[in-house]
Scaffold this motif. Structure first.
Motif: not given
Length: 419
Positions: A134-135, A226, A306
């Protein structure tokens, strides 16, 4: 028996017509199945028992294998071996058979019986290994420890990507101080290269009893995107028009890679493949809250949505115009009120119009206070003498004439009253 003879005769006739020699001998089932350990699992191989007569045809092998309670996996192979990735499985059951195909028609000419094989791998002490990216540059992995795991075992995670080895930066532990998760940040992935996760189980009481488990994954399948960015909404032709941009990703960012869901107020989410959506306005006076989320389904399959984007609110156009009118009125009146108030303050100070209101009342002088005090004393003395003079006489005997009392009244001395 007659039907079998006719079928056999027909098969021989077809083979001769195609210029291929007929196979009269039966095909023996594969034999000598054995296992060779590999870094990612094991290599299962076998002896095909194919004769020279059969080599003039296409030879293929049908392999079916199954892990524990998982579904069966079926593959058709040209080679006499197959590398099977164990992952976190403690073994598998497999069966294989040989098939002969005609080179001309690619029809099955003959096939052997099944040969079955069961492989028991070393014990597996972990389960439910799950990783998420993630990110863009953060990685989280978690796993469960089986009840049969040794009490003194500890668990360590690493992964290999683009020919580099990375060790876990921060472990998540349980109440028994066992590692059950790993967090890593500022790590970057090439979507074209797979990630090979490795969990090593070390028994502290026996350093020679170490077990390693491997799992290979594609980075994009682990990525949780995201929320979409630059979400905007507007009222157009009695409808709500919503626009957004796709979120950043470690893989392909082509438009056709993404699918979206749009949620408007309390309505059910709507699946959208483009970067805009128009929703008809049923109640123009209603306030609308819009959110969007995304995932990848076309370029690569990813099951994780997301998070929803930040809510964007749009009001009715009439209400907005009315609010803007009030804002304009306030903006016009407020400076005027400030100017008028400042002018009044200046004029009042200039002409001292506030001074009479603010001037304090002076105290009386000492002579006035003394005069007031003496006058009050004289008044009190006069009032006390008045109280001593009888206002009337009570006559007890009504038969006595009033004149009889006059001498006594006339004889009372009179006292002058001082002023």
């Amino acid at each position: 028996m007659l039907l079998l003879s006719l079928a056999w005769y027909e098969m021989i006739s077809v083979s001769l017509a195609n210029g291929e020699p007929a196979i009269t001998a039966s095909i023996m089932a594969p034999s000598d199945l054995h296992i060779v350990k590999h870094n990612f699992g094991v290599i299962l191989s076998w002896n095909s028992n194919i004769t020279e007569e059969m080599e003039t045809h296409y030879v293929k092998y049908v392999l079916i294998y199954k892990f524990d309670t998982a579904k069966e996996i079926e593959e058709r192979l040209r080679e006499k071996e197959k590398m099977i990735r164990l992952g976190l499985h403690s073994g598998f059951h497999a069966k294989v058979k040989t098939q002969l195909f005609s080179k001309e028609t690619e029809d099955i000419i003959k096939e052997s019986n099944w040969t079955e094989f069961t492989y028991h791998a070393p014990p597996v002490y972990i389960q439910n290994l799950s990783c998420i990216i993630y990110n863009i540059s953060n990685l989280n992995c978690t796993w469960d420890i089986k009840t049969e795991a040794p009490e003194d075992a500890q668990y360590f995670l690493s992964y290999r990507h683009s020919r580099e080895e990375f060790q876990c930066q921060l472990y998540l532990t349980n109440a028994k101080n066992k590692n059950i998760g790993c967090h890593m940040k500022e790590v970057y992935f090439n979507h074209a290269n797979k990630i090979r996760f490795n969990i090593t189980v070390k028994e502290l009481s026996n350093s020679s009893e170490n077990h390693s488990y491997y799992k290979k994954c594609t980075p994009q399948r682990l990525e949780k995107l995201n929320p979409p960015i630059n979400v905007s909404i507007s009222l157009e032709n009695r409808g709500i028009k919503i626009n957004w941009k796709p979120p950043p990703t470690i893989g392909s960012a082509k438009k056709n890679c993404f699918t979206y869901q749009v949620k408007i107020t309390d309505l059910e989410p709507v699946d959208v493949s483009e970067e805009e959506y128009v929703h008809p306005v049923r109640d123009p006076a209603k306030q609308y809250v819009v959110q969007v989320r995304a995932k990848k389904t076309t370029c690569i399959s990813n099951k994780m949505w997301s998070e929803w984007s930040e809510p964007v609110i749009i009001h009715d156009e009439y209400k907005d115009n009315k609010m803007n009118t009030w804002k304009l009125i306030i903006l016009i009146l407020f400076p005027s009120m400030i100017f008028t108030g400042g002018l009044l303050i200046f004029l009042c100070r200039r002409y001292k119009c506030i001074d009479p209101i603010l001037t304090p009342i002076p105290h009386p002088s000492d002579r006035i206070r003394i005069w007031l005090a003496s006058d009050a004393a004289a008044y009190q003395q006069e009032y006390s003498l008045v109280l001593q003079t009888p206002d009337m006489l009570f006559i007890s005997d009504l038969s006595t004439p009033v004149t009889a009392f006059l001498p006594s009244l006339l004889q009372q001395p009179s006292s002058p009253i001082k002023r």
